[in-house]
Design a protein around this motif. Structure first.
Motif, PDB file in Angstrom:
ATOM      1  N   PHE A  11       0.860  -1.182   0.000  1.00 22.29           N
ATOM      2  CA  PHE A  11       0.000   0.000   0.000  1.00 22.29           C
ATOM      3  C   PHE A  11       0.892   1.225   0.000  1.00 22.29           C
ATOM      4  O   PHE A  11       1.936   1.252   0.660  1.00 22.29           O
ATOM      5  CB  PHE A  11      -0.908  -0.008   1.236  1.00 22.29           C
ATOM      6  N   ILE A  12       0.504   2.259  -0.707  1.00 24.02           N
ATOM      7  CA  ILE A  12       1.391   3.395  -0.976  1.00 24.02           C
ATOM      8  C   ILE A  12       1.967   4.023   0.292  1.00 24.02           C
ATOM      9  O   ILE A  12       3.160   4.340   0.363  1.00 24.02           O
ATOM     10  CB  ILE A  12       0.656   4.460  -1.829  1.00 24.02           C
ATOM     11  N   GLY A  13       1.162   4.187   1.331  1.00 25.22           N
ATOM     12  CA  GLY A  13       1.668   4.795   2.556  1.00 25.22           C
ATOM     13  C   GLY A  13       2.695   3.929   3.260  1.00 25.22           C
ATOM     14  O   GLY A  13       3.676   4.428   3.822  1.00 25.22           O
ATOM     15  N   VAL A  14       2.479   2.618   3.229  1.00 21.86           N
ATOM     16  CA  VAL A  14       3.446   1.693   3.821  1.00 21.86           C
ATOM     17  C   VAL A  14       4.724   1.672   2.982  1.00 21.86           C
ATOM     18  O   VAL A  14       5.834   1.644   3.519  1.00 21.86           O
ATOM     19  CB  VAL A  14       2.848   0.283   3.945  1.00 21.86           C
ATOM     20  N   ALA A  15       4.561   1.693   1.666  1.00 18.13           N
ATOM     21  CA  ALA A  15       5.728   1.740   0.777  1.00 18.13           C
ATOM     22  C   ALA A  15       6.568   2.977   1.052  1.00 18.13           C
ATOM     23  O   ALA A  15       7.805   2.926   1.052  1.00 18.13           O
ATOM     24  CB  ALA A  15       5.279   1.727  -0.683  1.00 18.13           C
ATOM     25  N   ALA A  16       5.909   4.107   1.298  1.00 14.88           N
ATOM     26  CA  ALA A  16       6.619   5.351   1.588  1.00 14.88           C
ATOM     27  C   ALA A  16       7.389   5.247   2.901  1.00 14.88           C
ATOM     28  O   ALA A  16       8.508   5.758   3.022  1.00 14.88           O
ATOM     29  CB  ALA A  16       5.639   6.517   1.633  1.00 14.88           C
ATOM     30  N   ALA A  17       6.794   4.588   3.890  1.00 12.49           N
ATOM     31  CA  ALA A  17       7.478   4.403   5.175  1.00 12.49           C
ATOM     32  C   ALA A  17       8.686   3.490   5.013  1.00 12.49           C
ATOM     33  O   ALA A  17       9.779   3.788   5.523  1.00 12.49           O
ATOM     34  CB  ALA A  17       6.514   3.822   6.209  1.00 12.49           C
ATOM     35  N   LEU A  18       8.524   2.385   4.295  1.00 12.86           N
ATOM     36  CA  LEU A  18       9.651   1.479   4.059  1.00 12.86           C
ATOM     37  C   LEU A  18      10.771   2.195   3.316  1.00 12.86           C
ATOM     38  O   LEU A  18      11.961   1.993   3.605  1.00 12.86           O
ATOM     39  CB  LEU A  18       9.182   0.246   3.278  1.00 12.86           C
ATOM     40  N   HIS A  19      10.409   3.060   2.369  1.00 14.87           N
ATOM     41  CA  HIS A  19      11.404   3.836   1.616  1.00 14.87           C
ATOM     42  C   HIS A  19      12.250   4.693   2.552  1.00 14.87           C
ATOM     43  O   HIS A  19      13.470   4.815   2.366  1.00 14.87           O
ATOM     44  CB  HIS A  19      10.690   4.719   0.590  1.00 14.87           C
ATOM     45  N   ASP A  20      11.613   5.261   3.565  1.00 14.36           N
ATOM     46  CA  ASP A  20      12.349   6.097   4.517  1.00 14.36           C
ATOM     47  C   ASP A  20      13.375   5.297   5.311  1.00 14.36           C
ATOM     48  O   ASP A  20      14.331   5.864   5.846  1.00 14.36           O
ATOM     49  CB  ASP A  20      11.377   6.797   5.472  1.00 14.36           C
ATOM     50  N   TYR A  21      13.180   3.999   5.382  1.00 13.05           N
ATOM     51  CA  TYR A  21      14.146   3.121   6.055  1.00 13.05           C
ATOM     52  C   TYR A  21      15.112   2.462   5.075  1.00 13.05           C
ATOM     53  O   TYR A  21      15.956   1.662   5.477  1.00 13.05           O
ATOM     54  CB  TYR A  21      13.415   2.033   6.858  1.00 13.05           C
ATOM     55  N   GLY A  22      14.974   2.802   3.792  1.00 10.84           N
ATOM     56  CA  GLY A  22      15.888   2.256   2.790  1.00 10.84           C
ATOM     57  C   GLY A  22      15.428   0.969   2.141  1.00 10.84           C
ATOM     58  O   GLY A  22      16.196   0.333   1.413  1.00 10.84           O
ATOM     59  N   VAL A  23      14.177   0.582   2.376  1.00  8.24           N
ATOM     60  CA  VAL A  23      13.626  -0.623   1.755  1.00  8.24           C
ATOM     61  C   VAL A  23      12.728  -0.212   0.594  1.00  8.24           C
ATOM     62  O   VAL A  23      11.747   0.519   0.793  1.00  8.24           O
ATOM     63  CB  VAL A  23      12.811  -1.453   2.768  1.00  8.24           C
ATOM     64  N   GLU A  24      13.055  -0.641  -0.609  1.00  6.29           N
ATOM     65  CA  GLU A  24      12.296  -0.253  -1.796  1.00  6.29           C
ATOM     66  C   GLU A  24      11.322  -1.346  -2.210  1.00  6.29           C
ATOM     67  O   GLU A  24      11.543  -2.528  -1.961  1.00  6.29           O
ATOM     68  CB  GLU A  24      13.255   0.057  -2.953  1.00  6.29           C
TER      69      GLU A  24
END
Length: 342
Positions: free
Chosen positions: A72-85
């Motif tokens: 889900f886009i919001g979760v993807a954005a959070a993972l991105h902030d931790y370096g997980v794409e």
């Protein structure tokens, strides 16, 4: 409307727990969870089997750490902030003019496959084509996977393990921790300076909001969301962000909620039912924004509106320290500057 079982809330309500109008989606009640993931979060790659216990109490498993992740886009954005794409996303990703939706955060949406942009839209064929190894989404109601459509959920869930993380009736720090747990299990270095600096900024912002609320104890905040026909006033304790703000001392308007228990619908003629000094308005693309309400005379007459004390509300926060710290700072600033007008 839920995705795994029928909700007591009607699609017509179109309302999130936090007072946000959803496009055919309703956020319902959920519980808290302190379950932790299966790794310590050192950021070290694991060569063996991977597992993660999610907020449903279910354990997702794989022979190795998943790489082809769809979220889900919001979760993807959070993972991105931790370096997980992630490889693909679903949920509000692009606005009507093609720009990144507010829920995309810092994610480069040109580099991910968009499987669906609105409620009920999820391209199963494209999803299968990504060879998914993990599906991740939010959960507003027990066992309901956010933005995974009822009509195709069985096919979707057959293709990869899934993880669901609470997004309501938890608090912001707990929600961030669970997203961090997941990111760590996927190989993120949660001890990296970027992460620890963001956490320090979050803690500083939380202290600032607590101090602001203490210094302005008479300032009352209304949590609102607008549609063409109705204005929704939400009960603060039913959403992760506003429940946390309450814990920090912020005073909220308490509406006479409907039988579902989350919000009260007001006609525009009755939008002045509650006195409020600050109005927090749902910032999602599915809700009318303040500049679209100028034709509503009752809106323009509200004391908080006349005083310029209307601020955006990030109704579906991106649960990373980096994205949540500014939310706390913004509310703290609004309270610090607010005048008693309600």
């Amino acid at each position: 409307m839920t995705v795994l079982r029928t909700s007591s809330l009607s699609r017509r309500g179109l309302l999130a727990v936090g007072g946000a109008v959803g496009l055919g989606a309703v956020l319902a009640a959920c519980g808290d969870s302190d379950e932790k993931g299966s790794t310590s979060g050192s950021g070290a790659e694991k060569s063996g089997p991977w597992s993660f216990k999610d907020d449903r109490g279910q354990t997702a498993e794989a022979e190795s750490t998943p790489k082809n992740i769809v979220a889900f886009i919001g979760v993807a954005a959070a993972l991105h902030d931790y370096g997980v794409e992630v490889k693909g996303v679903f949920g509000p990703t692009r606005t009507t003019d093609g720009k990144a939706d507010v829920q995309a955060g810092d994610l480069d949406i040109s580099k991910v496959e968009v499987l669906g942009n609105v409620w009920g839209e999820f391209n199963v064929e494209k999803y299968a084509g990504l060879a998914p190894e993990l599906l991740v989404t939010a959960m507003w109601e027990k066992d309901a996977l956010w933005y995974v459509p009822d009509q195709s959920k069985d096919k979707i869930l057959e293709l990869a393990p899934s993880v669901a993380l609470w997004a309501a009736q938890t608090t912001v720090p707990k929600a961030i921790q669970r997203h961090e747990d997941l990111a760590a299990s996927l190989g993120a270095d949660v001890k990296a300076k970027k992460v620890t600096d963001a956490k320090a900024a979050f803690e500083k912002a939380a202290a600032r909001l607590r101090a602001a609320a203490k210094s302005q104890p008479n300032i009352k905040v209304l949590v609102g969301s607008a549609s063409q026909d109705l204005f929704y006033v939400s009960l603060a304790k039913t959403s992760a962000d506003t429940l946390y703000f309450q814990e920090l001392g912020v005073q909220f308007v308490e509406p006479k909620v409907n039988e579902a228990g989350f919000f009260e619908e007001l006609s525009w003629e009755n939008v002045d039912k509650y006195d409020a000094d600050i109005i927090m308005m749902d910032n999602r693309s599915s809700a009318l924004q303040p500049d679209a309400l100028t034709s509503k005379p009752t809106w323009a007459k509200l004391p908080a509106v006349k005083a310029g004390q209307v601020i955006p509300r990030t109704t579906e926060p991106i649960y990373s320290y980096d994205k949540c710290a500014p939310i706390l700072d913004a509310l703290a600033e609004a309270i610090e500057k607010a005048k008693k007008v309600g």
